[in-house]
Design an enzyme around this catalytic site. Structure first.
Site, PDB file in Angstrom:
ATOM      1  N   ASP A  50     -51.667  42.691   9.129  1.00 49.42           N
ATOM      2  CA  ASP A  50     -51.890  41.575  10.046  1.00 49.42           C
ATOM      3  C   ASP A  50     -52.415  42.084  11.386  1.00 49.42           C
ATOM      4  O   ASP A  50     -51.683  42.705  12.155  1.00 49.42           O
ATOM      5  CB  ASP A  50     -50.576  40.808  10.281  1.00 49.42           C
ATOM      6  CG  ASP A  50     -50.802  39.585  11.163  1.00 49.42           C
ATOM      7  OD1 ASP A  50     -51.198  38.543  10.612  1.00 49.42           O
ATOM      8  OD2 ASP A  50     -50.616  39.686  12.392  1.00 49.42           O
ATOM      9  N   TYR A  55     -55.780  42.003  19.439  1.00 49.49           N
ATOM     10  CA  TYR A  55     -54.993  43.241  19.350  1.00 49.49           C
ATOM     11  C   TYR A  55     -55.880  44.471  19.581  1.00 49.49           C
ATOM     12  O   TYR A  55     -55.364  45.581  19.766  1.00 49.49           O
ATOM     13  CB  TYR A  55     -54.295  43.390  17.988  1.00 49.49           C
ATOM     14  CG  TYR A  55     -53.323  42.286  17.610  1.00 49.49           C
ATOM     15  CD1 TYR A  55     -52.917  41.318  18.528  1.00 49.49           C
ATOM     16  CD2 TYR A  55     -52.808  42.198  16.318  1.00 49.49           C
ATOM     17  CE1 TYR A  55     -52.052  40.307  18.165  1.00 49.49           C
ATOM     18  CE2 TYR A  55     -51.925  41.189  15.953  1.00 49.49           C
ATOM     19  CZ  TYR A  55     -51.557  40.237  16.879  1.00 49.49           C
ATOM     20  OH  TYR A  55     -50.697  39.236  16.509  1.00 49.49           O
ATOM     21  N   LYS A  80     -57.440  37.225  13.335  1.00 53.05           N
ATOM     22  CA  LYS A  80     -57.295  35.925  14.010  1.00 53.05           C
ATOM     23  C   LYS A  80     -58.355  35.740  15.095  1.00 53.05           C
ATOM     24  O   LYS A  80     -58.750  36.703  15.763  1.00 53.05           O
ATOM     25  CB  LYS A  80     -55.902  35.835  14.673  1.00 53.05           C
ATOM     26  CG  LYS A  80     -54.760  36.260  13.774  1.00 53.05           C
ATOM     27  CD  LYS A  80     -53.396  36.078  14.402  1.00 53.05           C
ATOM     28  CE  LYS A  80     -52.335  36.825  13.607  1.00 53.05           C
ATOM     29  NZ  LYS A  80     -52.176  38.230  13.994  1.00 53.05           N
ATOM     30  N   HIS A 113     -55.658  31.597  16.242  1.00 53.90           N
ATOM     31  CA  HIS A 113     -54.481  32.262  16.823  1.00 53.90           C
ATOM     32  C   HIS A 113     -53.566  31.279  17.571  1.00 53.90           C
ATOM     33  O   HIS A 113     -52.343  31.425  17.568  1.00 53.90           O
ATOM     34  CB  HIS A 113     -54.954  33.359  17.789  1.00 53.90           C
ATOM     35  CG  HIS A 113     -54.015  34.515  17.914  1.00 53.90           C
ATOM     36  ND1 HIS A 113     -54.436  35.817  17.990  1.00 53.90           N
ATOM     37  CD2 HIS A 113     -52.654  34.582  17.972  1.00 53.90           C
ATOM     38  CE1 HIS A 113     -53.393  36.616  18.093  1.00 53.90           C
ATOM     39  NE2 HIS A 113     -52.296  35.889  18.087  1.00 53.90           N
TER      40      HIS A 113
HETATM   41  N1  LIG Z   1     -49.724  34.888  15.797  1.00 50.76           N
HETATM   42  C1  LIG Z   1     -49.065  35.224  16.885  1.00 50.76           C
HETATM   43  O1  LIG Z   1     -49.164  34.580  17.930  1.00 50.76           O
HETATM   44  C2  LIG Z   1     -48.187  36.442  16.843  1.00 50.76           C
HETATM   45  C3  LIG Z   1     -47.286  36.675  17.896  1.00 50.76           C
HETATM   46  C4  LIG Z   1     -46.456  37.809  17.814  1.00 50.76           C
HETATM   47  C5  LIG Z   1     -46.531  38.636  16.720  1.00 50.76           C
HETATM   48  N2  LIG Z   1     -47.436  38.396  15.716  1.00 50.76           N
HETATM   49  C6  LIG Z   1     -47.570  39.294  14.538  1.00 50.76           C
HETATM   50  O2  LIG Z   1     -46.277  39.559  14.021  1.00 50.76           O
HETATM   51  C7  LIG Z   1     -46.046  40.985  14.022  1.00 50.76           C
HETATM   52  C8  LIG Z   1     -44.583  41.302  14.211  1.00 50.76           C
HETATM   53  O3  LIG Z   1     -44.073  40.738  15.391  1.00 50.76           O
HETATM   54  P1  LIG Z   1     -43.732  41.598  16.693  1.00 50.76           P
HETATM   55  O4  LIG Z   1     -44.586  42.810  16.724  1.00 50.76           O
HETATM   56  O5  LIG Z   1     -43.789  40.642  17.830  1.00 50.76           O
HETATM   57  O6  LIG Z   1     -42.195  41.978  16.548  1.00 50.76           O
HETATM   58  P2  LIG Z   1     -41.171  42.397  15.365  1.00 50.76           P
HETATM   59  O7  LIG Z   1     -41.883  42.801  14.147  1.00 50.76           O
HETATM   60  O8  LIG Z   1     -40.163  41.308  15.310  1.00 50.76           O
HETATM   61  O9  LIG Z   1     -40.445  43.650  16.030  1.00 50.76           O
HETATM   62  C9  LIG Z   1     -41.123  44.825  16.332  1.00 50.76           C
HETATM   63  C10 LIG Z   1     -40.144  45.709  17.119  1.00 50.76           C
HETATM   64  O10 LIG Z   1     -39.061  46.119  16.277  1.00 50.76           O
HETATM   65  C11 LIG Z   1     -39.035  47.540  16.181  1.00 50.76           C
HETATM   66  N3  LIG Z   1     -38.705  47.867  14.782  1.00 50.76           N
HETATM   67  C12 LIG Z   1     -39.492  47.675  13.694  1.00 50.76           C
HETATM   68  N4  LIG Z   1     -38.863  48.037  12.566  1.00 50.76           N
HETATM   69  C13 LIG Z   1     -37.642  48.472  12.940  1.00 50.76           C
HETATM   70  C14 LIG Z   1     -36.531  48.971  12.230  1.00 50.76           C
HETATM   71  N5  LIG Z   1     -36.553  49.079  10.898  1.00 50.76           N
HETATM   72  N6  LIG Z   1     -35.440  49.350  12.941  1.00 50.76           N
HETATM   73  C15 LIG Z   1     -35.404  49.242  14.289  1.00 50.76           C
HETATM   74  N7  LIG Z   1     -36.422  48.763  15.026  1.00 50.76           N
HETATM   75  C16 LIG Z   1     -37.542  48.385  14.355  1.00 50.76           C
HETATM   76  C17 LIG Z   1     -40.406  48.009  16.591  1.00 50.76           C
HETATM   77  O11 LIG Z   1     -40.359  49.272  17.208  1.00 50.76           O
HETATM   78  P3  LIG Z   1     -41.164  50.565  16.614  1.00 50.76           P
HETATM   79  O12 LIG Z   1     -42.617  50.200  16.551  1.00 50.76           O
HETATM   80  O13 LIG Z   1     -40.851  51.613  17.639  1.00 50.76           O
HETATM   81  O14 LIG Z   1     -40.582  50.834  15.270  1.00 50.76           O
HETATM   82  C18 LIG Z   1     -40.800  46.975  17.623  1.00 50.76           C
HETATM   83  O15 LIG Z   1     -40.246  47.270  18.884  1.00 50.76           O
HETATM   84  C19 LIG Z   1     -46.955  41.452  15.169  1.00 50.76           C
HETATM   85  O16 LIG Z   1     -47.147  42.852  15.160  1.00 50.76           O
HETATM   86  C20 LIG Z   1     -48.196  40.631  14.900  1.00 50.76           C
HETATM   87  O17 LIG Z   1     -48.917  41.187  13.817  1.00 50.76           O
HETATM   88  C21 LIG Z   1     -48.241  37.298  15.761  1.00 50.76           C
END
Ligand SMILES: NC(=O)c1ccc[n+]([C@@H]2O[C@H](COP(=O)([O-])OP(=O)(O)OC[C@H]3O[C@@H](n4cnc5c(N)ncnc54)[C@H](OP(=O)(O)O)[C@@H]3O)[C@@H](O)[C@H]2O)c1
Length: 278
Positions: A50, A55, A80, A113
Protein backbone atom coordinates in the site's frame (compact mmCIF):
# COMPACT_ATOMS: atom_id res chain seq x y z
CA UNK A 1 -13.65 -16.40 9.99
CA UNK A 2 -10.85 -18.76 8.88
CA UNK A 3 -8.33 -17.91 6.20
CA UNK A 4 -6.71 -20.97 4.59
CA UNK A 5 -3.04 -20.18 4.17
CA UNK A 6 -3.14 -20.45 0.38
CA UNK A 7 -6.21 -18.30 0.01
CA UNK A 8 -5.81 -15.26 2.23
CA UNK A 9 -7.73 -12.96 -0.06
CA UNK A 10 -10.89 -10.91 -0.28
CA UNK A 11 -12.76 -11.10 -3.58
CA UNK A 12 -13.47 -7.52 -4.66
CA UNK A 13 -16.56 -6.43 -6.60
CA UNK A 14 -14.24 -6.04 -9.62
CA UNK A 15 -13.53 -9.79 -9.49
CA UNK A 16 -9.92 -9.18 -8.34
CA UNK A 17 -8.46 -11.04 -5.36
CA UNK A 18 -6.93 -8.75 -2.73
CA UNK A 19 -4.61 -10.32 -0.13
CA UNK A 20 -6.08 -9.59 3.31
CA UNK A 21 -2.81 -8.30 4.82
CA UNK A 22 -0.69 -5.71 3.07
CA UNK A 23 2.40 -3.71 3.93
CA UNK A 24 1.63 -0.02 4.57
CA UNK A 25 4.29 2.46 3.50
CA UNK A 26 3.28 5.79 5.00
CA UNK A 27 6.32 7.74 6.24
CA UNK A 28 8.74 5.29 4.64
CA UNK A 29 11.39 7.23 2.69
CA UNK A 30 12.08 6.76 -1.01
CA UNK A 31 15.43 5.07 -0.37
CA UNK A 32 17.21 1.72 -0.29
CA UNK A 33 15.92 0.96 3.23
CA UNK A 34 12.30 1.07 2.10
CA UNK A 35 13.22 -0.89 -1.02
CA UNK A 36 14.79 -3.51 1.23
CA UNK A 37 11.74 -3.57 3.51
CA UNK A 38 9.39 -4.13 0.55
CA UNK A 39 11.73 -6.70 -0.98
CA UNK A 40 11.88 -8.57 2.34
CA UNK A 41 8.13 -8.37 2.78
CA UNK A 42 7.60 -9.91 -0.65
CA UNK A 43 10.17 -12.61 0.07
CA UNK A 44 8.37 -13.38 3.34
CA UNK A 45 4.93 -13.89 1.89
CA UNK A 46 3.39 -10.43 1.49
CA UNK A 47 1.56 -9.99 -1.79
CA UNK A 48 -0.08 -6.64 -1.10
CA UNK A 49 1.70 -3.28 -0.92
CA UNK A 50 0.00 0.00 0.00
CA UNK A 51 1.61 3.20 -1.21
CA UNK A 52 0.35 6.63 -2.36
CA UNK A 53 1.57 9.50 -4.49
CA UNK A 54 1.92 11.63 -1.35
CA UNK A 55 4.16 9.03 0.35
CA UNK A 56 6.82 9.80 -2.29
CA UNK A 57 8.08 6.22 -2.31
CA UNK A 58 6.42 4.73 -5.39
CA UNK A 59 9.82 4.42 -7.17
CA UNK A 60 11.31 2.09 -4.58
CA UNK A 61 8.15 -0.03 -4.51
CA UNK A 62 8.64 -0.64 -8.24
CA UNK A 63 12.33 -1.41 -7.74
CA UNK A 64 11.61 -3.88 -4.93
CA UNK A 65 9.08 -5.67 -7.10
CA UNK A 66 11.86 -6.24 -9.61
CA UNK A 67 14.51 -7.33 -7.08
CA UNK A 68 12.11 -9.66 -5.23
CA UNK A 69 11.68 -11.69 -8.44
CA UNK A 70 8.00 -12.24 -7.55
CA UNK A 71 6.00 -12.18 -10.80
CA UNK A 72 4.09 -8.92 -11.29
CA UNK A 73 0.69 -10.59 -11.47
CA UNK A 74 1.20 -12.11 -8.00
CA UNK A 75 1.59 -8.76 -6.24
CA UNK A 76 -1.37 -6.52 -5.43
CA UNK A 77 -0.25 -2.89 -5.58
CA UNK A 78 -2.38 -0.03 -4.31
CA UNK A 79 -1.59 3.62 -4.84
CA UNK A 80 -3.65 6.75 -4.24
CA UNK A 81 -4.51 10.00 -5.92
CA UNK A 82 -3.47 13.02 -3.87
CA UNK A 83 -5.77 15.94 -3.00
CA UNK A 84 -4.15 18.41 -5.41
CA UNK A 85 -4.81 16.03 -8.34
CA UNK A 86 -8.60 16.02 -8.20
CA UNK A 87 -10.65 16.83 -11.32
CA UNK A 88 -11.01 14.67 -14.44
CA UNK A 89 -7.88 15.65 -16.41
CA UNK A 90 -5.64 16.01 -13.37
CA UNK A 91 -6.67 12.60 -12.08
CA UNK A 92 -5.90 10.88 -15.38
CA UNK A 93 -2.46 12.53 -15.43
CA UNK A 94 -1.82 11.70 -11.78
CA UNK A 95 -2.47 8.00 -12.34
CA UNK A 96 -0.14 7.94 -15.36
CA UNK A 97 2.52 9.71 -13.27
CA UNK A 98 2.17 7.16 -10.47
CA UNK A 99 2.49 4.31 -12.97
CA UNK A 100 5.65 5.89 -14.39
CA UNK A 101 7.18 6.22 -10.90
CA UNK A 102 6.22 2.64 -10.06
CA UNK A 103 7.50 1.40 -13.41
CA UNK A 104 4.24 -0.52 -13.90
CA UNK A 105 1.67 -0.78 -16.70
CA UNK A 106 -1.20 -0.97 -14.22
CA UNK A 107 -1.93 -0.81 -10.51
CA UNK A 108 -4.21 -3.33 -8.87
CA UNK A 109 -6.10 -0.69 -6.94
CA UNK A 110 -6.28 3.07 -7.42
CA UNK A 111 -7.86 5.08 -4.60
CA UNK A 112 -9.08 8.61 -4.09
CA UNK A 113 -7.03 9.43 -0.98
CA UNK A 114 -9.49 11.93 0.51
CA UNK A 115 -13.03 13.08 -0.40
CA UNK A 116 -12.12 16.58 -1.62
CA UNK A 117 -15.31 18.61 -1.73
CA UNK A 118 -16.56 19.87 -5.10
CA UNK A 119 -14.20 17.79 -7.24
CA UNK A 120 -14.64 14.21 -6.21
CA UNK A 121 -17.44 13.47 -8.70
CA UNK A 122 -15.29 14.36 -11.74
CA UNK A 123 -12.38 12.52 -10.16
CA UNK A 124 -14.44 9.36 -9.80
CA UNK A 125 -15.39 9.59 -13.49
CA UNK A 126 -11.64 9.70 -14.27
CA UNK A 127 -11.07 6.58 -12.17
CA UNK A 128 -13.83 4.83 -14.14
CA UNK A 129 -12.02 5.80 -17.36
CA UNK A 130 -8.68 4.55 -15.98
CA UNK A 131 -10.37 1.27 -15.08
CA UNK A 132 -11.80 0.93 -18.57
CA UNK A 133 -8.36 1.70 -20.05
CA UNK A 134 -6.75 -1.04 -17.94
CA UNK A 135 -4.53 1.38 -15.98
CA UNK A 136 -6.00 -0.03 -12.77
CA UNK A 137 -7.71 -3.35 -12.12
CA UNK A 138 -9.96 -2.01 -9.34
CA UNK A 139 -10.89 1.45 -8.11
CA UNK A 140 -11.86 2.63 -4.68
CA UNK A 141 -11.87 5.39 -2.11
CA UNK A 142 -10.24 6.28 1.16
CA UNK A 143 -11.47 8.31 4.10
CA UNK A 144 -15.04 8.19 2.79
CA UNK A 145 -17.59 8.32 5.59
CA UNK A 146 -21.21 7.17 5.15
CA UNK A 147 -22.34 10.51 3.69
CA UNK A 148 -19.52 10.52 1.10
CA UNK A 149 -20.29 6.93 0.12
CA UNK A 150 -24.02 7.57 -0.24
CA UNK A 151 -23.27 10.49 -2.53
CA UNK A 152 -20.84 8.40 -4.62
CA UNK A 153 -23.21 5.44 -4.89
CA UNK A 154 -25.81 7.89 -6.21
CA UNK A 155 -23.82 8.82 -9.33
CA UNK A 156 -21.16 6.19 -9.98
CA UNK A 157 -21.28 3.74 -12.89
CA UNK A 158 -18.73 1.51 -11.13
CA UNK A 159 -19.07 1.29 -7.34
CA UNK A 160 -15.89 1.44 -5.25
CA UNK A 161 -14.25 -1.91 -4.53
CA UNK A 162 -12.84 -0.80 -1.18
CA UNK A 163 -12.98 2.03 1.34
CA UNK A 164 -9.68 2.48 3.18
CA UNK A 165 -10.29 4.10 6.58
CA UNK A 166 -8.72 4.13 10.02
CA UNK A 167 -9.97 1.00 11.79
CA UNK A 168 -8.99 -0.63 15.07
CA UNK A 169 -10.97 -1.49 18.21
CA UNK A 170 -10.50 2.04 19.59
CA UNK A 171 -12.58 3.58 16.79
CA UNK A 172 -14.70 0.63 15.75
CA UNK A 173 -18.14 1.66 17.10
CA UNK A 174 -17.67 5.26 15.98
CA UNK A 175 -17.33 4.01 12.40
CA UNK A 176 -20.32 1.61 12.61
CA UNK A 177 -22.50 3.49 10.11
CA UNK A 178 -19.72 3.62 7.50
CA UNK A 179 -18.80 -0.03 8.05
CA UNK A 180 -22.44 -1.16 7.73
CA UNK A 181 -22.85 0.82 4.53
CA UNK A 182 -19.69 -0.77 3.09
CA UNK A 183 -20.86 -4.25 4.04
CA UNK A 184 -24.32 -3.69 2.53
CA UNK A 185 -22.86 -2.27 -0.69
CA UNK A 186 -20.22 -4.98 -1.16
CA UNK A 187 -17.36 -2.55 -0.48
CA UNK A 188 -14.45 -4.11 1.44
CA UNK A 189 -13.25 -1.93 4.33
CA UNK A 190 -9.44 -1.71 4.46
CA UNK A 191 -8.12 -0.92 7.92
CA UNK A 192 -5.41 1.71 7.90
CA UNK A 193 -3.42 2.42 11.06
CA UNK A 194 -4.61 -1.01 12.28
CA UNK A 195 -1.93 -0.88 15.00
CA UNK A 196 -3.10 2.58 16.19
CA UNK A 197 0.28 3.83 14.92
CA UNK A 198 1.74 1.93 17.87
CA UNK A 199 -0.05 4.09 20.46
CA UNK A 200 -2.10 1.29 22.05
CA UNK A 201 0.22 -1.69 21.59
CA UNK A 202 1.09 -1.56 25.32
CA UNK A 203 -2.55 -1.51 26.50
CA UNK A 204 -2.75 -4.15 29.30
CA UNK A 205 -6.24 -5.17 28.10
CA UNK A 206 -4.75 -6.08 24.71
CA UNK A 207 -1.76 -7.77 26.33
CA UNK A 208 -4.02 -9.96 28.44
CA UNK A 209 -5.97 -11.23 25.43
CA UNK A 210 -2.91 -11.54 23.16
CA UNK A 211 -1.06 -13.65 25.73
CA UNK A 212 -3.89 -16.24 25.71
CA UNK A 213 -3.06 -16.96 22.09
CA UNK A 214 0.71 -16.65 22.47
CA UNK A 215 0.64 -13.66 20.11
CA UNK A 216 1.79 -10.06 20.25
CA UNK A 217 -0.68 -7.20 20.61
CA UNK A 218 0.15 -6.18 17.02
CA UNK A 219 -0.82 -9.65 15.77
CA UNK A 220 -4.01 -9.51 17.89
CA UNK A 221 -5.08 -6.20 16.32
CA UNK A 222 -4.39 -7.43 12.79
CA UNK A 223 -6.29 -10.65 13.41
CA UNK A 224 -9.18 -8.65 14.93
CA UNK A 225 -9.40 -6.65 11.69
CA UNK A 226 -9.45 -9.80 9.54
CA UNK A 227 -12.16 -11.42 11.67
CA UNK A 228 -14.23 -8.25 11.25
CA UNK A 229 -13.98 -8.75 7.49
CA UNK A 230 -11.49 -5.91 7.00
CA UNK A 231 -8.23 -6.07 5.11
CA UNK A 232 -5.32 -4.68 7.19
CA UNK A 233 -2.24 -2.81 6.03
CA UNK A 234 0.14 -2.51 9.01
CA UNK A 235 3.29 -0.49 8.46
CA UNK A 236 6.70 -1.45 9.74
CA UNK A 237 10.22 -0.65 8.64
CA UNK A 238 11.67 -3.41 10.83
CA UNK A 239 12.07 -6.77 9.09
CA UNK A 240 11.28 -8.88 12.17
CA UNK A 241 8.04 -6.91 12.71
CA UNK A 242 7.10 -7.12 9.03
CA UNK A 243 7.32 -10.90 9.38
CA UNK A 244 5.48 -10.86 12.74
CA UNK A 245 2.61 -8.82 11.30
CA UNK A 246 1.72 -11.37 8.63
CA UNK A 247 1.98 -14.32 11.00
CA UNK A 248 -1.70 -14.10 11.91
CA UNK A 249 -3.22 -17.11 10.17
CA UNK A 250 -2.61 -19.78 12.81
CA UNK A 251 -5.01 -18.61 15.51
CA UNK A 252 -8.56 -17.44 15.86
CA UNK A 253 -9.85 -14.89 18.38
CA UNK A 254 -12.85 -16.29 20.27
CA UNK A 255 -16.27 -14.64 20.07
CA UNK A 256 -15.94 -13.45 23.69
CA UNK A 257 -12.55 -11.88 23.10
CA UNK A 258 -13.83 -10.25 19.90
CA UNK A 259 -16.65 -8.73 21.98
CA UNK A 260 -14.17 -7.43 24.52
CA UNK A 261 -12.04 -5.89 21.78
CA UNK A 262 -15.13 -4.40 20.12
CA UNK A 263 -15.94 -2.59 23.37
CA UNK A 264 -12.68 -0.61 23.53
CA UNK A 265 -13.91 2.30 21.38
CA UNK A 266 -12.79 5.73 22.53
CA UNK A 267 -13.04 7.56 19.19
CA UNK A 268 -9.28 7.36 18.84
CA UNK A 269 -8.22 8.99 15.58
CA UNK A 270 -4.46 8.77 15.16
CA UNK A 271 -4.28 10.67 11.88
CA UNK A 272 -6.75 12.86 10.02
CA UNK A 273 -10.45 12.62 10.78
CA UNK A 274 -12.80 12.56 7.78
CA UNK A 275 -15.96 12.59 9.92
CA UNK A 276 -16.34 16.35 9.55
CA UNK A 277 -15.33 16.52 5.88
CA UNK A 278 -18.21 17.88 3.77
N1 LIG B 1 -5.53 6.37 3.37
C1 LIG B 1 -5.08 7.08 4.38
O1 LIG B 1 -5.45 8.23 4.58
C2 LIG B 1 -4.06 6.45 5.30
C3 LIG B 1 -3.76 7.09 6.52
C4 LIG B 1 -2.83 6.46 7.37
C5 LIG B 1 -2.26 5.27 7.00
N2 LIG B 1 -2.56 4.68 5.80
C6 LIG B 1 -1.93 3.41 5.36
O2 LIG B 1 -2.01 2.47 6.42
C7 LIG B 1 -0.68 2.03 6.76
C8 LIG B 1 -0.57 1.68 8.23
O3 LIG B 1 -0.94 2.75 9.05
P1 LIG B 1 0.11 3.62 9.88
O4 LIG B 1 1.43 3.59 9.20
O5 LIG B 1 -0.55 4.93 10.12
O6 LIG B 1 0.19 2.92 11.31
P2 LIG B 1 0.16 1.42 11.91
O7 LIG B 1 0.40 0.41 10.87
O8 LIG B 1 -1.07 1.35 12.74
O9 LIG B 1 1.39 1.48 12.92
C9 LIG B 1 2.70 1.65 12.49
C10 LIG B 1 3.55 1.85 13.75
O10 LIG B 1 3.58 0.64 14.52
C11 LIG B 1 4.92 0.17 14.64
N3 LIG B 1 4.87 -1.29 14.51
C12 LIG B 1 4.58 -2.00 13.39
N4 LIG B 1 4.58 -3.32 13.63
C13 LIG B 1 4.87 -3.46 14.94
C14 LIG B 1 5.01 -4.58 15.79
N5 LIG B 1 4.83 -5.82 15.33
N6 LIG B 1 5.35 -4.36 17.08
C15 LIG B 1 5.53 -3.10 17.56
N7 LIG B 1 5.41 -2.00 16.81
C16 LIG B 1 5.08 -2.17 15.50
C17 LIG B 1 5.69 0.84 13.53
O11 LIG B 1 7.03 1.06 13.89
P3 LIG B 1 8.28 0.42 13.05
O12 LIG B 1 8.16 0.90 11.63
O13 LIG B 1 9.46 0.99 13.78
O14 LIG B 1 8.15 -1.06 13.17
C18 LIG B 1 4.99 2.18 13.41
O15 LIG B 1 5.46 3.09 14.38
C19 LIG B 1 0.18 3.23 6.33
O16 LIG B 1 1.55 2.92 6.27
C20 LIG B 1 -0.46 3.58 5.01
O17 LIG B 1 -0.04 2.66 4.02
C21 LIG B 1 -3.47 5.25 4.96
Amino acid sequence: MKFPSTLNVFRLNSGAAMPVVGLGLYQMPNNHLTQKAVDNALKNGYRHIDTAAIYHNEEVVGKAMVTSLIPREQVFVTTKLWNSDHGYDHAIKACHASLARLGLDYVDLYLIHWPVQGKRKDTWRALETLLEDGKCKSIGVSNYMAHHLEELLGYCKVPPAVNQIELHPYIFSTRAETIDLCRNAGIIPVAYSPLTKGVKLGDPRLQKIASKYGKSTAQLLIRWALQQGFAAIPKSSVISRIIENINVFDFEISANDMEELNSLDENLVTGWDPAGAL
